[in-house]
Enzyme design. Sequence first.
Site, PDB file in Angstrom:
ATOM      1  CG  PHE A 117      -2.451  -0.072   1.019  1.00 13.12           C
ATOM      2  CD1 PHE A 117      -2.945  -1.194   0.266  1.00 13.12           C
ATOM      3  CD2 PHE A 117      -3.337   0.966   1.370  1.00 13.12           C
ATOM      4  CE1 PHE A 117      -4.494  -1.052  -0.058  1.00 13.12           C
ATOM      5  CE2 PHE A 117      -4.504   1.178   1.131  1.00 13.12           C
ATOM      6  CZ  PHE A 117      -5.275   0.147   0.490  1.00 13.12           C
ATOM      7  CD  GLN A 231      -5.704   9.913   4.010  1.00 13.17           C
ATOM      8  OE1 GLN A 231      -6.131   9.137   4.083  1.00 13.17           O
ATOM      9  NE2 GLN A 231      -4.195   9.879   4.048  1.00 13.17           N
ATOM     10  CG  HIS A 233      -8.231   8.056  -1.628  1.00 14.37           C
ATOM     11  ND1 HIS A 233      -8.118   7.751  -2.770  1.00 14.37           N
ATOM     12  CD2 HIS A 233      -8.005   6.927  -0.819  1.00 14.37           C
ATOM     13  CE1 HIS A 233      -7.223   6.128  -2.918  1.00 14.37           C
ATOM     14  NE2 HIS A 233      -7.319   5.936  -1.644  1.00 14.37           N
ATOM     15  CG  LEU A 243     -11.671   4.797  -2.388  1.00 19.18           C
ATOM     16  CD1 LEU A 243     -10.818   5.864  -2.204  1.00 19.18           C
ATOM     17  CD2 LEU A 243     -11.704   4.091  -1.006  1.00 19.18           C
ATOM     18  CD  GLU A 246      -2.751   4.186  -0.865  1.00 20.63           C
ATOM     19  OE1 GLU A 246      -3.516   5.152  -0.595  1.00 20.63           O
ATOM     20  OE2 GLU A 246      -1.964   3.834   0.032  1.00 20.63           O
ATOM     21  NE  ARG A 286      -4.908   6.343   1.022  1.00 22.28           N
ATOM     22  CZ  ARG A 286      -5.814   5.776   1.949  1.00 22.28           C
ATOM     23  NH1 ARG A 286      -6.543   6.414   2.708  1.00 22.28           N
ATOM     24  NH2 ARG A 286      -5.792   4.480   1.691  1.00 22.28           N
ATOM     25  CG  HIS A 354     -10.330   8.649   2.013  1.00 23.51           C
ATOM     26  ND1 HIS A 354     -11.580   7.924   1.534  1.00 23.51           N
ATOM     27  CD2 HIS A 354      -9.538   7.628   2.414  1.00 23.51           C
ATOM     28  CE1 HIS A 354     -11.194   6.585   1.816  1.00 23.51           C
ATOM     29  NE2 HIS A 354     -10.267   6.461   2.393  1.00 23.51           N
ATOM     30  NE  ARG A 389      -6.963   6.989   7.343  1.00 24.35           N
ATOM     31  CZ  ARG A 389      -7.323   5.871   6.402  1.00 24.35           C
ATOM     32  NH1 ARG A 389      -6.386   4.713   6.245  1.00 24.35           N
ATOM     33  NH2 ARG A 389      -7.938   6.021   5.406  1.00 24.35           N
TER      34      ARG A 389
END
Lengths: 580, 247, 128
Positions: A117, A231, A233, A243, A246, A286, A354, A389
């Site tokens: 990730f 955040q 995304h 979404l 990722e 991100r 996000h 995050r």
Amino acid sequence: MSIVQCDVLIIGAGGAGLRAAIAVSEANPQLKIGIVSKVYPMRSHTVSAEGGAAAVIKEDDSLEHHAYDTISGGDWLSDQDAVELFVNQAPKEMIRLEHWGCPWSREQNGTVAVRPFGGMKMKRTWFAADKTGFHLLHTLFQTTLKHENLLRFDEWFVTRLLVEDNRCQGAIALEIATGKMTAIKAKSTIICTGGAGKVFPFTTNAAIKTGDGMAVAYRAGIPLKDMEFVQYHPTGLPFTGILITEAARAEGGYLLNKDEYRYLQDYDLGKPSSKPVLRSMELGPRDRLSQAFVKEQEKGRTYEGEYGHFVHLDIRHLGEKIINSKLPFVRELCIKYENLDPVKEKIPVRPVVHYMMGGIDTNIEAETVLPGLYAAGECACVSINGANRLGSNSLTELLVFGAIAGRNAANYATQQNGFSKGLEAQYKNEANRIEQNFLKKKEGKVKIADIRKAMNNTLEAGAGIYRTETSLKKSQEDIQELKERFKYIKMDDSSITFNTELIAALELSCMLDVAEAVIQSGLHRRESRGSHQRTDFPNRDDEKFLTHSLAYQKEDGPPDIKFKPVTITKWAPGERIYGR
Amino acid sequence: MKDLITLNVFRYQPEKSKEPTYQEYEIPYHKDWVILDALNYIKDQIDGSLTYRWSCRMGVCGSCGMMVNGKPVLTCATFLESYTPGPIRIEPLENFPVIRDLVIDMSDFLEKLKKVKPWIIRKDVGSEDREYLQTPSQLADYKQYSMCINCMLCYAACPVYGLEPEFIGPAALALAQRYNMDSRDEGKNQRMKALSHDTGIWQCTFVGDCSAVCPKNVDPAGAIQRYKVEGASNWWKTLLLPYASKD
Amino acid sequence: MEGLQTYKRKIGIFWWTKRLSHFRFISRELTSIAVAFIAIELLLLSKAIMNGEESYQAFVQSLTHPILIILNLIALGGILYHSITWFNLAPKAMVIKLGENKVPGFLIALGNYLGWIVISAIIVWSLL
């Protein structure tokens, strides 16, 4: 008047709330546990999480690596004692979930499979194809059904906390179906209501993500911490904001601008290679990827569509087989909602709000400053996520801190006897407030939807990916004006049966409170760190701002902002290096 | 002039009338809009009292199931475009009591779900440090049945549930199978006891509509038929070998 | 949810006419009448055979009546419909795994059809 009593009250029945419930029940099966949720538990937004959950399980990985990735990903704003606890507990929690039946994707030998990730040194994301949140939530929910001491209040909406004698003693909630207000007295209370993405216009968040739990805590005098960190995304579908996980990039997807160029190489994120490289290019964090998009847009290298600018996420080269086995939901979503097949076509994507790194201020025991009140999950800020995050830490956070909150709340409840007098008066006042301000309101003229839209727009304009003193000040003025206008909202529905307009109004008032905290915290943080980018203060300033912001609500006007230091254990603040 | 489309919406407002009515709303037509967007437009701009459930708008939370032109669908995953030129009839999911407008009472399902024991049942608990092993092939055995989002479309499509409300129903039975077929589970016999009586698997007459309307391809009808095969063969086994051990 | 007045919709006796799939389903259920008809016919045939050559000839003769021919054709149609839908549904109930892979549904249905044809062929052969 209607009163219910329980030992531990949990507000919110998503991943954190359900995990907390099981923890309470296991800590002391004698305790009566109440779980209030404004939707049925399986509708909670945890269900939408796609990519996976991080925990160290493979031989080549280490807790040290996980902690470092989290801390550097968070631009050194994470509390390092919390991160150490988190990475340490993560594998145990994930194995428990596996034992409860979560259908994790597997290796041929039967062990749990992991995928890479963004921002990770090693592959450590456990996944259940690309519906990890869905499986996690349903596994937890179905597991709670075997605990007989859980009393669910499905489709009940909490309007305020019961606080007396400096401790939290439950909450007042509205049963949506009947409109009845009930005081739920509890010896300890855990808030697990998730985020507040709906304060922004374009978000991956579900309709229910309106920051209710943050707002009721904030109104009870508990500070909201690090609210300026929102955040974005980097890959959401235009218009719907759905979404695209990722994991699509982790499996090898490319981000291309309108010249078919992998533009991330221009933003200090490494050199492009055909196979995914950890902590590099599309597997950067991100915040950096979303910021790169804005820069590309400024350079005129993005596409312009009906629903704003976008770039392309290209996963065609992965082939149909990999897409079907590892990213089936991505394919399903693209076909159903964008009318395109990612096996053959590129996916249009743009940054989308996000996740809230900030939330109710808690310590690593999930305790708030108010005795008897705990918080866990996205609504809380421990903080492990710092200024940004890391992808796939949030699902794990639900489990780790949900469990901690549950155990501690169980313990606290066991030590309490009885309730204070005066709770009845609070109940009467609150029932009266709801009736007078909403149900029996006659002379309103402002549409709920209009205030909501104005709030959304001013947040995006003033507190988006890049912010300035001027933009934030303007937004705060707008929000304060909207709060004033909110007093004159028009109610079409005066029914007590399943009044969703009433709920929408209550949610909007929560969002306005959360919005003012986001903006004011952003205004006071005169530096750029992680997801908080101030064009007027473009650098990180550890001297002044290696601190958490705390927003305290005031009677009138924007909140007071105070600061408290970040806990550093062994990772001295350094440069965030990706791709080199 | 903008294109318009008409929605004919089932209204039930118990405080106003004991009988439902249909209300017409004319709304702007957008090619990109799903039915749910149209309902949200009505709620925000025309009539704040219209009542329905929704949340994720990406087909995974299971809140927004309704009957559209008589067929149960997720309204977030159904485009207006498929129903042009309209009018489109929107009603609450069939076979459930209606609380208000498009909101149904699904508490019955939650009771039934609990009855099928949808959790892992095992004698030993296993090591805290290690996962139970499960190969991709073992995972594939039950994966399909684990995809249920509890959207209730299958109950709305099932005439047996409509006629015999005691029937446990497609989703709950599929979820029972999901655990039965999980290599980590040992609770099959316990669940069989709950499901082999007359409100369990045997009430299903294999209409097959549950599988046809399922937005996640769970195939509850298939799950129930496999259950029947197993139930029947267990019955024969017990008859022929009454003293054989049962695991 | 005390005090809630929910509205319960009634299901009329013609509920199965509203959706094609329900109509098909009820039609399949009704084919049981065709099965019963053939069963009774077979019983009567057996009785006729037991009563001797004459009564058998009379029974066969009565079957040539146009109404009975039509009824038998309808019954045949019904039974064929039942068998075909049944075999098409068979893969749902029979999931067979060969090693790692599931045997595709159409192969299972095909197996059922083959079995049907083979058995029918044996019966026809034994009669000839």
